[in-house]
Design an enzyme around this catalytic site. Structure first.
Site, mmCIF file in Angstrom:
data_model
loop_
_atom_site.group_PDB
_atom_site.id
_atom_site.type_symbol
_atom_site.label_atom_id
_atom_site.label_comp_id
_atom_site.label_asym_id
_atom_site.label_seq_id
_atom_site.Cartn_x
_atom_site.Cartn_y
_atom_site.Cartn_z
ATOM 1 N N ARG A 180 0.825 -1.215 0.000
ATOM 2 C CA ARG A 180 0.000 0.000 0.000
ATOM 3 C C ARG A 180 0.859 1.266 0.000
ATOM 4 O O ARG A 180 0.557 2.245 0.664
ATOM 5 C CB ARG A 180 -0.971 0.003 1.190
ATOM 6 C CG ARG A 180 -1.921 -1.189 1.212
ATOM 7 C CD ARG A 180 -2.789 -1.253 -0.044
ATOM 8 N NE ARG A 180 -3.611 -2.460 -0.038
ATOM 9 C CZ ARG A 180 -3.260 -3.602 -0.647
ATOM 10 N NH1 ARG A 180 -2.115 -3.674 -1.320
ATOM 11 N NH2 ARG A 180 -4.058 -4.644 -0.599
ATOM 12 N N SER A 230 -11.122 -0.319 2.852
ATOM 13 C CA SER A 230 -10.486 -0.855 4.061
ATOM 14 C C SER A 230 -10.036 0.285 4.960
ATOM 15 O O SER A 230 -9.370 1.220 4.511
ATOM 16 C CB SER A 230 -9.282 -1.727 3.697
ATOM 17 O OG SER A 230 -9.691 -2.860 2.956
ATOM 18 N N GLU A 300 -5.613 3.085 6.552
ATOM 19 C CA GLU A 300 -5.465 3.085 5.096
ATOM 20 C C GLU A 300 -6.257 4.249 4.502
ATOM 21 O O GLU A 300 -5.944 4.729 3.419
ATOM 22 C CB GLU A 300 -5.952 1.755 4.510
ATOM 23 C CG GLU A 300 -5.638 1.585 3.044
ATOM 24 C CD GLU A 300 -5.788 0.151 2.565
ATOM 25 O OE1 GLU A 300 -6.370 -0.044 1.485
ATOM 26 O OE2 GLU A 300 -5.333 -0.772 3.269
#
Length: 345
Positions: A180, A230, A300
Protein backbone atom coordinates in the site's frame (compact mmCIF):
# COMPACT_ATOMS: atom_id res chain seq x y z
CA UNK A 1 -4.43 32.02 1.09
CA UNK A 2 -3.10 34.82 -1.11
CA UNK A 3 -1.18 32.58 -3.51
CA UNK A 4 -4.18 30.35 -4.08
CA UNK A 5 -6.50 33.29 -4.76
CA UNK A 6 -4.04 34.72 -7.26
CA UNK A 7 -3.65 31.34 -8.98
CA UNK A 8 -7.43 30.90 -9.25
CA UNK A 9 -7.80 34.31 -10.91
CA UNK A 10 -5.00 33.55 -13.37
CA UNK A 11 -6.50 30.16 -14.19
CA UNK A 12 -9.96 31.64 -14.75
CA UNK A 13 -8.52 34.28 -17.07
CA UNK A 14 -6.25 31.96 -19.05
CA UNK A 15 -8.53 28.89 -19.11
CA UNK A 16 -12.15 30.07 -19.36
CA UNK A 17 -13.37 26.66 -20.61
CA UNK A 18 -11.86 24.71 -17.70
CA UNK A 19 -14.35 22.86 -15.51
CA UNK A 20 -13.56 24.92 -12.40
CA UNK A 21 -15.93 24.94 -9.43
CA UNK A 22 -15.40 27.29 -6.53
CA UNK A 23 -16.43 26.37 -2.99
CA UNK A 24 -17.17 22.81 -4.07
CA UNK A 25 -18.59 20.44 -1.39
CA UNK A 26 -16.47 17.29 -1.27
CA UNK A 27 -19.33 15.21 0.10
CA UNK A 28 -20.54 15.13 -3.50
CA UNK A 29 -17.35 13.34 -4.53
CA UNK A 30 -16.14 11.26 -1.57
CA UNK A 31 -17.40 7.68 -1.27
CA UNK A 32 -17.92 8.11 2.48
CA UNK A 33 -20.50 10.85 1.67
CA UNK A 34 -19.05 13.51 3.94
CA UNK A 35 -16.74 16.48 3.55
CA UNK A 36 -17.00 20.24 3.43
CA UNK A 37 -16.16 22.75 0.74
CA UNK A 38 -12.76 23.18 -0.84
CA UNK A 39 -11.82 26.60 -2.19
CA UNK A 40 -11.71 25.32 -5.77
CA UNK A 41 -12.18 22.04 -7.62
CA UNK A 42 -10.88 21.60 -11.16
CA UNK A 43 -11.58 18.72 -13.52
CA UNK A 44 -9.27 19.20 -16.53
CA UNK A 45 -10.36 17.60 -19.80
CA UNK A 46 -6.94 16.14 -20.62
CA UNK A 47 -3.32 15.82 -19.52
CA UNK A 48 -2.29 19.10 -21.15
CA UNK A 49 -5.05 21.11 -19.48
CA UNK A 50 -4.15 19.50 -16.17
CA UNK A 51 -0.49 20.42 -16.66
CA UNK A 52 -1.48 24.02 -17.34
CA UNK A 53 -3.50 24.24 -14.11
CA UNK A 54 -0.53 22.86 -12.19
CA UNK A 55 1.75 25.43 -13.81
CA UNK A 56 -0.30 28.36 -12.47
CA UNK A 57 -0.49 26.79 -9.01
CA UNK A 58 3.24 26.12 -8.98
CA UNK A 59 4.10 29.69 -9.99
CA UNK A 60 2.03 30.95 -7.05
CA UNK A 61 3.62 28.55 -4.53
CA UNK A 62 0.51 26.37 -4.22
CA UNK A 63 0.36 22.58 -4.26
CA UNK A 64 -2.88 20.91 -5.35
CA UNK A 65 -4.59 17.90 -3.83
CA UNK A 66 -4.89 15.54 -6.78
CA UNK A 67 -7.75 13.05 -6.51
CA UNK A 68 -9.36 10.32 -8.56
CA UNK A 69 -12.60 8.71 -7.47
CA UNK A 70 -12.17 9.87 -3.83
CA UNK A 71 -12.75 6.36 -2.51
CA UNK A 72 -10.34 6.47 0.43
CA UNK A 73 -10.22 10.02 1.72
CA UNK A 74 -11.98 12.08 4.37
CA UNK A 75 -12.26 15.90 4.25
CA UNK A 76 -13.32 17.99 7.30
CA UNK A 77 -16.84 19.46 7.22
CA UNK A 78 -15.33 22.89 7.90
CA UNK A 79 -13.78 22.63 4.46
CA UNK A 80 -10.23 23.34 3.35
CA UNK A 81 -8.65 26.35 1.69
CA UNK A 82 -7.06 24.26 -1.06
CA UNK A 83 -7.31 23.52 -4.77
CA UNK A 84 -8.43 20.01 -5.67
CA UNK A 85 -7.58 18.70 -9.12
CA UNK A 86 -9.61 15.71 -10.23
CA UNK A 87 -8.44 13.20 -12.84
CA UNK A 88 -12.06 12.17 -13.53
CA UNK A 89 -11.86 13.27 -17.18
CA UNK A 90 -8.55 11.53 -17.94
CA UNK A 91 -10.22 8.51 -19.49
CA UNK A 92 -8.01 7.36 -22.38
CA UNK A 93 -7.71 3.57 -22.47
CA UNK A 94 -6.01 1.67 -25.28
CA UNK A 95 -3.63 -1.11 -26.14
CA UNK A 96 0.00 -0.23 -25.53
CA UNK A 97 2.79 0.01 -28.06
CA UNK A 98 4.39 -3.22 -26.87
CA UNK A 99 2.76 -6.64 -27.11
CA UNK A 100 0.43 -7.57 -24.24
CA UNK A 101 0.43 -4.06 -22.77
CA UNK A 102 -2.36 -1.58 -22.00
CA UNK A 103 -2.12 2.17 -21.46
CA UNK A 104 -4.67 3.80 -19.15
CA UNK A 105 -4.93 7.39 -18.01
CA UNK A 106 -5.19 8.17 -14.31
CA UNK A 107 -8.95 8.68 -14.23
CA UNK A 108 -9.86 5.28 -15.68
CA UNK A 109 -11.59 3.16 -13.05
CA UNK A 110 -9.82 -0.04 -12.08
CA UNK A 111 -13.01 -1.95 -12.84
CA UNK A 112 -13.09 -0.57 -16.40
CA UNK A 113 -9.37 -1.31 -16.85
CA UNK A 114 -9.82 -4.91 -15.70
CA UNK A 115 -12.83 -5.39 -17.98
CA UNK A 116 -10.92 -3.96 -20.95
CA UNK A 117 -8.04 -6.37 -20.30
CA UNK A 118 -10.49 -9.27 -20.11
CA UNK A 119 -12.02 -8.44 -23.49
CA UNK A 120 -8.51 -8.37 -24.99
CA UNK A 121 -7.65 -11.76 -23.53
CA UNK A 122 -5.06 -10.34 -21.12
CA UNK A 123 -4.74 -11.66 -17.58
CA UNK A 124 -3.27 -10.10 -14.46
CA UNK A 125 -5.80 -7.45 -13.49
CA UNK A 126 -8.57 -9.70 -12.24
CA UNK A 127 -7.83 -8.68 -8.65
CA UNK A 128 -8.57 -5.04 -9.54
CA UNK A 129 -12.02 -5.64 -11.03
CA UNK A 130 -13.79 -4.95 -7.75
CA UNK A 131 -11.53 -2.23 -6.34
CA UNK A 132 -13.54 1.01 -6.45
CA UNK A 133 -10.65 3.39 -7.16
CA UNK A 134 -8.98 4.69 -10.31
CA UNK A 135 -5.67 3.98 -12.03
CA UNK A 136 -3.96 7.03 -10.50
CA UNK A 137 -4.95 6.23 -6.95
CA UNK A 138 -4.34 2.52 -7.46
CA UNK A 139 -0.79 3.12 -8.61
CA UNK A 140 -0.12 5.74 -5.92
CA UNK A 141 -0.98 3.36 -3.08
CA UNK A 142 -0.13 0.08 -4.83
CA UNK A 143 -3.71 -1.12 -4.51
CA UNK A 144 -4.30 -4.82 -4.27
CA UNK A 145 -6.66 -7.64 -3.37
CA UNK A 146 -6.81 -11.43 -3.41
CA UNK A 147 -3.05 -11.84 -3.75
CA UNK A 148 -2.58 -9.34 -6.59
CA UNK A 149 -1.09 -5.84 -6.47
CA UNK A 150 -0.47 -3.05 -8.94
CA UNK A 151 3.28 -3.61 -8.64
CA UNK A 152 2.79 -7.01 -10.30
CA UNK A 153 1.47 -5.50 -13.53
CA UNK A 154 2.73 -1.89 -13.76
CA UNK A 155 5.38 -1.58 -16.47
CA UNK A 156 5.76 2.19 -16.26
CA UNK A 157 4.03 5.29 -14.91
CA UNK A 158 3.62 8.67 -16.61
CA UNK A 159 3.88 11.48 -14.07
CA UNK A 160 3.87 15.25 -14.17
CA UNK A 161 6.89 16.24 -12.09
CA UNK A 162 5.84 19.58 -10.64
CA UNK A 163 9.29 21.06 -9.76
CA UNK A 164 10.44 20.71 -13.39
CA UNK A 165 6.97 21.28 -14.88
CA UNK A 166 7.52 18.29 -17.15
CA UNK A 167 6.00 14.95 -18.04
CA UNK A 168 8.27 11.98 -17.40
CA UNK A 169 7.97 8.19 -17.50
CA UNK A 170 9.08 6.11 -14.53
CA UNK A 171 9.78 2.40 -14.89
CA UNK A 172 7.77 0.14 -12.62
CA UNK A 173 10.96 -1.14 -10.99
CA UNK A 174 11.80 2.43 -9.95
CA UNK A 175 8.44 3.21 -8.35
CA UNK A 176 9.40 1.92 -4.91
CA UNK A 177 6.30 -0.24 -4.61
CA UNK A 178 5.66 -1.80 -1.22
CA UNK A 179 2.53 -2.82 0.65
CA UNK A 180 0.00 0.00 0.00
CA UNK A 181 2.83 2.36 -0.86
CA UNK A 182 4.83 3.84 -3.72
CA UNK A 183 7.51 6.49 -3.90
CA UNK A 184 5.01 8.80 -5.59
CA UNK A 185 3.55 9.48 -2.14
CA UNK A 186 6.77 11.33 -1.26
CA UNK A 187 7.38 13.12 -4.57
CA UNK A 188 5.84 16.41 -5.70
CA UNK A 189 4.15 14.98 -8.77
CA UNK A 190 0.82 13.91 -10.25
CA UNK A 191 0.21 10.52 -11.84
CA UNK A 192 -1.18 10.97 -15.36
CA UNK A 193 -1.36 7.36 -16.54
CA UNK A 194 0.33 3.98 -16.53
CA UNK A 195 1.34 1.13 -18.83
CA UNK A 196 0.45 -2.39 -17.70
CA UNK A 197 2.15 -5.58 -18.85
CA UNK A 198 -0.16 -8.59 -18.80
CA UNK A 199 -0.27 -12.24 -19.87
CA UNK A 200 -2.42 -13.76 -22.63
CA UNK A 201 -5.26 -16.01 -21.50
CA UNK A 202 -8.72 -17.07 -22.60
CA UNK A 203 -11.27 -14.27 -22.02
CA UNK A 204 -13.74 -16.78 -20.58
CA UNK A 205 -11.23 -18.00 -18.00
CA UNK A 206 -10.36 -14.41 -17.03
CA UNK A 207 -14.05 -13.55 -16.70
CA UNK A 208 -14.65 -16.59 -14.49
CA UNK A 209 -11.89 -15.52 -12.08
CA UNK A 210 -13.28 -11.98 -11.97
CA UNK A 211 -16.76 -13.26 -11.18
CA UNK A 212 -15.42 -15.47 -8.40
CA UNK A 213 -13.49 -12.61 -6.77
CA UNK A 214 -16.38 -10.17 -7.06
CA UNK A 215 -18.81 -12.67 -5.59
CA UNK A 216 -16.49 -13.05 -2.59
CA UNK A 217 -16.58 -9.27 -2.21
CA UNK A 218 -20.37 -9.15 -2.37
CA UNK A 219 -20.68 -11.90 0.21
CA UNK A 220 -18.17 -10.46 2.70
CA UNK A 221 -17.98 -6.67 2.27
CA UNK A 222 -20.55 -3.90 2.98
CA UNK A 223 -20.76 -2.75 -0.63
CA UNK A 224 -24.26 -1.38 -0.10
CA UNK A 225 -23.11 1.26 2.40
CA UNK A 226 -20.99 4.42 2.03
CA UNK A 227 -17.42 3.67 3.07
CA UNK A 228 -13.84 4.52 2.21
CA UNK A 229 -12.76 0.93 1.63
CA UNK A 230 -10.49 -0.86 4.06
CA UNK A 231 -10.07 1.28 7.17
CA UNK A 232 -6.64 -0.06 8.14
CA UNK A 233 -3.61 -1.49 6.40
CA UNK A 234 -2.64 -5.09 7.03
CA UNK A 235 -0.28 -5.16 10.04
CA UNK A 236 2.97 -7.10 10.05
CA UNK A 237 1.28 -9.89 11.99
CA UNK A 238 -2.28 -11.03 11.37
CA UNK A 239 -5.09 -9.15 9.65
CA UNK A 240 -6.70 -5.89 10.71
CA UNK A 241 -10.26 -7.20 10.38
CA UNK A 242 -9.50 -10.31 12.46
CA UNK A 243 -7.83 -8.26 15.20
CA UNK A 244 -10.71 -5.79 15.32
CA UNK A 245 -13.24 -8.63 15.50
CA UNK A 246 -11.14 -10.39 18.14
CA UNK A 247 -11.33 -7.24 20.27
CA UNK A 248 -15.13 -7.23 20.06
CA UNK A 249 -15.30 -4.06 17.98
CA UNK A 250 -17.39 -5.25 15.04
CA UNK A 251 -20.44 -2.99 15.03
CA UNK A 252 -18.82 -0.40 17.31
CA UNK A 253 -20.38 2.97 16.53
CA UNK A 254 -19.55 6.63 17.05
CA UNK A 255 -22.33 8.92 15.85
CA UNK A 256 -22.99 7.96 12.24
CA UNK A 257 -19.72 6.08 11.75
CA UNK A 258 -19.53 2.37 12.44
CA UNK A 259 -17.18 -0.59 12.17
CA UNK A 260 -19.15 -2.68 9.71
CA UNK A 261 -21.15 -5.53 11.20
CA UNK A 262 -20.50 -7.45 7.99
CA UNK A 263 -16.71 -6.94 7.75
CA UNK A 264 -14.69 -5.56 10.64
CA UNK A 265 -12.07 -4.16 8.27
CA UNK A 266 -14.48 -1.52 6.97
CA UNK A 267 -15.71 1.71 8.53
CA UNK A 268 -19.11 2.70 7.12
CA UNK A 269 -21.45 5.67 7.20
CA UNK A 270 -24.73 4.43 8.65
CA UNK A 271 -26.26 7.87 8.25
CA UNK A 272 -25.13 11.38 9.07
CA UNK A 273 -21.53 10.50 9.90
CA UNK A 274 -19.23 13.44 10.51
CA UNK A 275 -15.50 13.90 10.16
CA UNK A 276 -15.17 13.88 13.96
CA UNK A 277 -17.19 10.65 14.15
CA UNK A 278 -14.79 8.90 11.77
CA UNK A 279 -11.67 10.19 13.52
CA UNK A 280 -13.00 9.19 16.95
CA UNK A 281 -14.08 5.76 15.67
CA UNK A 282 -10.72 4.90 14.12
CA UNK A 283 -8.80 6.29 17.09
CA UNK A 284 -10.81 4.17 19.51
CA UNK A 285 -10.26 1.04 17.41
CA UNK A 286 -6.51 1.65 17.21
CA UNK A 287 -6.26 2.17 20.97
CA UNK A 288 -8.34 -0.89 21.84
CA UNK A 289 -6.52 -3.19 19.43
CA UNK A 290 -3.15 -2.05 20.71
CA UNK A 291 -4.20 -2.38 24.35
CA UNK A 292 -5.36 -5.97 23.83
CA UNK A 293 -2.91 -7.26 21.20
CA UNK A 294 0.08 -4.85 21.20
CA UNK A 295 -0.43 -4.50 17.44
CA UNK A 296 -0.50 -0.98 16.02
CA UNK A 297 -2.99 -0.49 13.20
CA UNK A 298 -2.14 2.09 10.53
CA UNK A 299 -5.10 3.76 8.81
CA UNK A 300 -5.46 3.09 5.10
CA UNK A 301 -8.05 5.86 4.79
CA UNK A 302 -6.43 9.24 4.10
CA UNK A 303 -7.77 11.67 6.67
CA UNK A 304 -6.87 15.27 5.90
CA UNK A 305 -6.46 17.50 8.98
CA UNK A 306 -8.59 20.51 9.75
CA UNK A 307 -7.05 23.77 8.59
CA UNK A 308 -4.65 22.05 6.19
CA UNK A 309 -3.07 24.17 3.48
CA UNK A 310 -0.85 22.92 0.67
CA UNK A 311 2.23 25.02 -0.09
CA UNK A 312 4.69 24.49 -2.93
CA UNK A 313 7.95 25.73 -1.41
CA UNK A 314 9.99 25.25 -4.58
CA UNK A 315 11.42 28.77 -4.44
CA UNK A 316 12.74 28.22 -0.91
CA UNK A 317 14.13 24.81 -1.84
CA UNK A 318 15.76 26.26 -4.95
CA UNK A 319 17.29 29.07 -2.89
CA UNK A 320 18.53 26.57 -0.31
CA UNK A 321 20.14 24.49 -3.05
CA UNK A 322 21.77 27.60 -4.51
CA UNK A 323 23.01 28.62 -1.05
CA UNK A 324 24.48 25.15 -0.53
CA UNK A 325 26.20 25.30 -3.93
CA UNK A 326 27.67 28.71 -3.11
CA UNK A 327 28.93 27.48 0.26
CA UNK A 328 30.49 24.42 -1.39
CA UNK A 329 32.11 26.63 -4.03
CA UNK A 330 33.53 28.93 -1.32
CA UNK A 331 34.82 25.95 0.63
CA UNK A 332 36.51 24.49 -2.46
CA UNK A 333 37.97 27.89 -3.35
CA UNK A 334 39.35 28.31 0.16
CA UNK A 335 40.80 24.80 0.08
CA UNK A 336 42.36 25.36 -3.34
CA UNK A 337 43.75 28.71 -2.21
CA UNK A 338 45.25 27.14 0.88
CA UNK A 339 46.91 24.47 -1.22
CA UNK A 340 48.32 27.06 -3.59
CA UNK A 341 49.89 29.00 -0.70
CA UNK A 342 51.78 25.93 0.50
CA UNK A 343 53.20 25.05 -2.89
CA UNK A 344 56.93 25.72 -3.30
CA UNK A 345 57.79 28.64 -5.58
Amino acid sequence: MEGLEKAIEQIKEAMPKLDLREHEPMREHCSFKLGGEVRAYAAPKDVFEMSKVMFYLHMNDVSPLTVGRCTNLIIPEEGLDIMVISTENLQKLRMGEQENTIYAEAGVSLARLAQFAQTKGLSGLEFASGIPGSVGGGVLMNAGAYGGEMKDVVDSVVVYYIPDQALTEVKGSDCGFAYRHSNFEKINCAIMGAVFTLKPDEPEAISARMREMNEKRRQSQPLDMPSAGSAFKRPETGYAAALIDQCGLKGYTVGGAQISEKHAGFAVNIGGATYDDVVALLDHVRREVYAKTQVTLEPEIRIYPKGMILVDDWKLKKQNIMDQMMEQAKTRAAADGGQDETKPS
